[in-house]
Design a protein around this motif. Structure first.
Motif, PDB file in Angstrom:
ATOM      1  N   ASN A  93      30.731   6.754  38.248  1.00 46.10           N
ATOM      2  CA  ASN A  93      29.385   6.844  37.672  1.00 46.10           C
ATOM      3  C   ASN A  93      29.165   8.133  36.881  1.00 46.10           C
ATOM      4  O   ASN A  93      28.692   8.078  35.739  1.00 46.10           O
ATOM      5  CB  ASN A  93      28.326   6.736  38.777  1.00 46.10           C
ATOM      6  N   LEU A  94      29.503   9.257  37.491  1.00 47.45           N
ATOM      7  CA  LEU A  94      29.207  10.525  36.815  1.00 47.45           C
ATOM      8  C   LEU A  94      29.973  10.660  35.494  1.00 47.45           C
ATOM      9  O   LEU A  94      29.363  10.930  34.447  1.00 47.45           O
ATOM     10  CB  LEU A  94      29.471  11.702  37.765  1.00 47.45           C
ATOM     11  N   PRO A  95      31.323  10.457  35.498  1.00 44.85           N
ATOM     12  CA  PRO A  95      32.025  10.550  34.204  1.00 44.85           C
ATOM     13  C   PRO A  95      31.475   9.576  33.157  1.00 44.85           C
ATOM     14  O   PRO A  95      31.360   9.949  31.980  1.00 44.85           O
ATOM     15  CB  PRO A  95      33.477  10.183  34.546  1.00 44.85           C
ATOM     16  N   ILE A  96      31.111   8.379  33.588  1.00 48.11           N
ATOM     17  CA  ILE A  96      30.593   7.415  32.599  1.00 48.11           C
ATOM     18  C   ILE A  96      29.254   7.890  32.040  1.00 48.11           C
ATOM     19  O   ILE A  96      29.014   7.838  30.828  1.00 48.11           O
ATOM     20  CB  ILE A  96      30.520   5.985  33.195  1.00 48.11           C
ATOM     21  N   MET A  97      28.406   8.429  32.918  1.00 46.74           N
ATOM     22  CA  MET A  97      27.118   8.949  32.424  1.00 46.74           C
ATOM     23  C   MET A  97      27.354  10.071  31.410  1.00 46.74           C
ATOM     24  O   MET A  97      26.702  10.135  30.366  1.00 46.74           O
ATOM     25  CB  MET A  97      26.302   9.543  33.583  1.00 46.74           C
ATOM     26  N   VAL A  98      28.283  10.964  31.752  1.00 54.14           N
ATOM     27  CA  VAL A  98      28.553  12.111  30.863  1.00 54.14           C
ATOM     28  C   VAL A  98      29.126  11.612  29.531  1.00 54.14           C
ATOM     29  O   VAL A  98      28.697  12.040  28.453  1.00 54.14           O
ATOM     30  CB  VAL A  98      29.512  13.115  31.549  1.00 54.14           C
ATOM     31  N   ALA A  99      30.085  10.670  29.613  1.00 51.71           N
ATOM     32  CA  ALA A  99      30.693  10.147  28.380  1.00 51.71           C
ATOM     33  C   ALA A  99      29.628   9.518  27.487  1.00 51.71           C
ATOM     34  O   ALA A  99      29.570   9.782  26.274  1.00 51.71           O
ATOM     35  CB  ALA A  99      31.777   9.129  28.729  1.00 51.71           C
ATOM     36  N   LEU A 100      28.750   8.720  28.085  1.00 51.45           N
ATOM     37  CA  LEU A 100      27.732   8.037  27.269  1.00 51.45           C
ATOM     38  C   LEU A 100      26.788   9.044  26.601  1.00 51.45           C
ATOM     39  O   LEU A 100      26.227   8.769  25.542  1.00 51.45           O
ATOM     40  CB  LEU A 100      26.934   7.044  28.123  1.00 51.45           C
ATOM     41  N   GLY A 101      26.626  10.209  27.233  1.00 49.12           N
ATOM     42  CA  GLY A 101      25.774  11.252  26.657  1.00 49.12           C
ATOM     43  C   GLY A 101      26.228  11.663  25.259  1.00 49.12           C
ATOM     44  O   GLY A 101      25.429  12.129  24.442  1.00 49.12           O
ATOM     45  N   LYS A 102      27.524  11.450  24.985  1.00 49.60           N
ATOM     46  CA  LYS A 102      28.040  11.829  23.657  1.00 49.60           C
ATOM     47  C   LYS A 102      27.567  10.873  22.560  1.00 49.60           C
ATOM     48  O   LYS A 102      27.885  11.060  21.390  1.00 49.60           O
ATOM     49  CB  LYS A 102      29.569  11.874  23.689  1.00 49.60           C
ATOM     50  N   LEU A 103      26.861   9.831  22.961  1.00 46.07           N
ATOM     51  CA  LEU A 103      26.331   8.911  21.933  1.00 46.07           C
ATOM     52  C   LEU A 103      25.008   9.412  21.351  1.00 46.07           C
ATOM     53  O   LEU A 103      24.443   8.782  20.455  1.00 46.07           O
ATOM     54  CB  LEU A 103      26.147   7.503  22.535  1.00 46.07           C
TER      55      LEU A 103
END
Ligand SMILES: O=c1ccn([C@@H]2O[C@H](COP(=O)(O)OP(=O)(O)O[C@H]3O[C@H](CO)[C@@H](O)[C@H](O)[C@H]3O)[C@@H](O)[C@H]2O)c(=O)[nH]1
Length: 427
Positions: free
Chosen positions: A92-102
């Motif tokens: 969950n955390l890495p996916i949330m962080v990755a999506l933040g780059k959008l």
């Protein structure tokens, strides 16, 4: 004196941004279906691997536009993985962080659009869209894939994990908190919803559930052309079982049980001498024990009706981790719930079911607890032979859940109310 009143827009454009986890995404897609039925112009943001999840929605509503951005890379996410189901809940955390780059690509997209969205509806796990909406000077509606309890907690403090310094703010100190959706219904959480409205200081809290009942793809056994062989076998087996005799066991899409937990559960089920269907996530030890036994996680997904098994008259009980979608699906099937909350909101959900409403009993709790298999066996056997009170309450709650999504009733009214409010924004 002339006034420049904004004309209501009958087809306001919104951006929907789902979070790529089973328990989050399907519910928001069902909500999107309802918003499309009410005439909104919809763009929905996904990354390439998640595009297939949109198929039922896009075939029901060809005007919905998918906006596909490449999944941003992250050192903890293997290439090609874009969904929590492929990582487990530690993803969950890495996916949330990755999506933040959008964030920046989205700002560019808004700036270049001739008629950009007038609001964003995004999952509560994508908190940074609140900042994005503020920057774009449009409202953001938070989608809670859970009940009012969780919304209350998360509204008390909002964190922006991917911003420098991971700031956290009290909700009332944030600009442009406009409103939220919760996947709940009036008779389930009326008091908490009221509390939530008081807390945020306005009525834009929309209870629109149970969303599993109002999606685009409510197939039943009558149109089971694509139903897998596994589903057929399970359903054929269920057809031969006495009414209410089977316990359905499922711990959701994210949690992998440890070997000791799997063994204790398998032994407990065997000792209960109760028929069961146990859905396990692949990757775990699969043990074949008495009853129908284990089936791989996801076996229900190919049939759109997620409550396919729970709705079968042979199923009388549900041993559940109390993920919000699971308990709603249990409620709409009218089954009693044997609660084994493990993490996150599941303890709150179990309390609601067991202590507040009385449609379940608590069995074990904690992410690492290993139940005693003798006790578990006894508990399952007793639970399944429970007559009177709990069963009647479960049936009653089922009726209320079904009523909430009927024409003109509470969840439908809230959907209409949202569309009306949005129309007032113009644009
Ligand atoms: O073979 C199966 C078995 C289950 N399901 C579905 O998977 C979903 C599971 O959702 P949920 O019960 O909410 O569990 P999690 O996947 O664990 O959900 C996460 O997200 C939920 C919503 O925010 C939280 O309530 C939970 O605590 C959190 O773990 C349900 O719709 C099930 O019908 C399938 O599609 N196929």
């Amino acid at each position: 004196m002339a006034t420049t009143a904004t004309r209501p827009n009958p087809h306001p454009h919104i951006l929907v941004f789902p979070y790529p986890a089973q328990g989050h995404m399907l519910a928001l897609l069902n909500l999107t279906h309802q918003l499309a039925l009410r005439g909104l112009t919809i763009t929905i943001l996904v990354t390439p691997k998640n595009l297939p999840f949109l198929s039922p929605l896009l075939s029901s509503h060809p005007p919905i536009t998918p906006l596909v951005f490449p999944f941003p890379s992250h050192p903890l996410i293997p290439p090609g993985v874009e969904h929590v189901k492929d990582l487990g809940n530690s993803g969950n955390l890495p996916i949330m962080v990755a999506l933040g780059k959008l964030h920046d690509p989205l700002v560019e997209w808004f700036d270049s659009h001739s008629e950009p969205p007038v609001a964003i509806v995004s999952d509560f796990f994508i908190g940074w869209t609140q900042c994005l909406a503020t920057r774009l000077q449009i409202p953001r509606l938070t989608f809670y894939s859970s009940g009012a309890f969780v919304a209350l907690k998360s509204l008390s403090e909002i964190e922006f994990g991917n911003l420098p310094g991971s700031p956290a703010f009290k909700q009332e100190h944030l600009p442009s908190f406009w409103g939220c959706f919760i996947n709940s219904f009036e008779d389930l959480e009326a008091e908490y919803v009221q509390w939530l409205k008081t807390h945020v200081g306005h009525n834009r809290v929309f209870s629109v559930g149970p969303l599993s009942l109002i999606g685009p793809d409510v197939s039943d056994r009558g149109n089971s052309g694509s139903v897998s062989e596994m589903n057929d076998q399970v359903l054929t087996w269920l057809d031969r079982c006495p009414d209410g005799s089977v316990v359905y066991v499922c711990f959701g899409s994210q949690k992998l049980l440890r070997k000791e937990q799997m063994e204790a559960l398998a032994n407990g089920l065997e000792k209960s001498a109760t028929r069961f269907i146990w859905v396990v996530k692949s990757g775990t030890t699969q043990q074949q024990v008495e009853g129908f036994g284990v089936v791989p996680y996801g076996f229900e997904q190919r049939t759109a009706g997620q409550g396919l098994v729970l709705n079968h008259k042979a199923v009388g009980g549900f041993l559940s981790h109390c993920g919000w979608n699971s308990i709603l699906e249990g409620i709409v099937s009218g089954v009693m719930i044997l609660a084994g909350p493990m993490e996150a909101d599941q303890f709150l959900n179990a309390r609601l079911l067991v202590d507040n409403i009385g449609v379940g009993v608590r069995e074990c709790e904690g992410a690492d607890s290993v139940p005693d298999s003798d006790e578990l066996g006894r508990a399952i056997a007793e639970f399944m032979t429970e007559g009177g009170g709990m069963k009647a309450k479960a049936k009653d709650l089922k009726e209320k859940a079904l009523a909430a999504v009927s024409h003109g009733e509470s969840s439908m009214k809230d959907l209409d109310r949202f569309v009306e409010e949005l129309g007032q924004l113009g644009g």
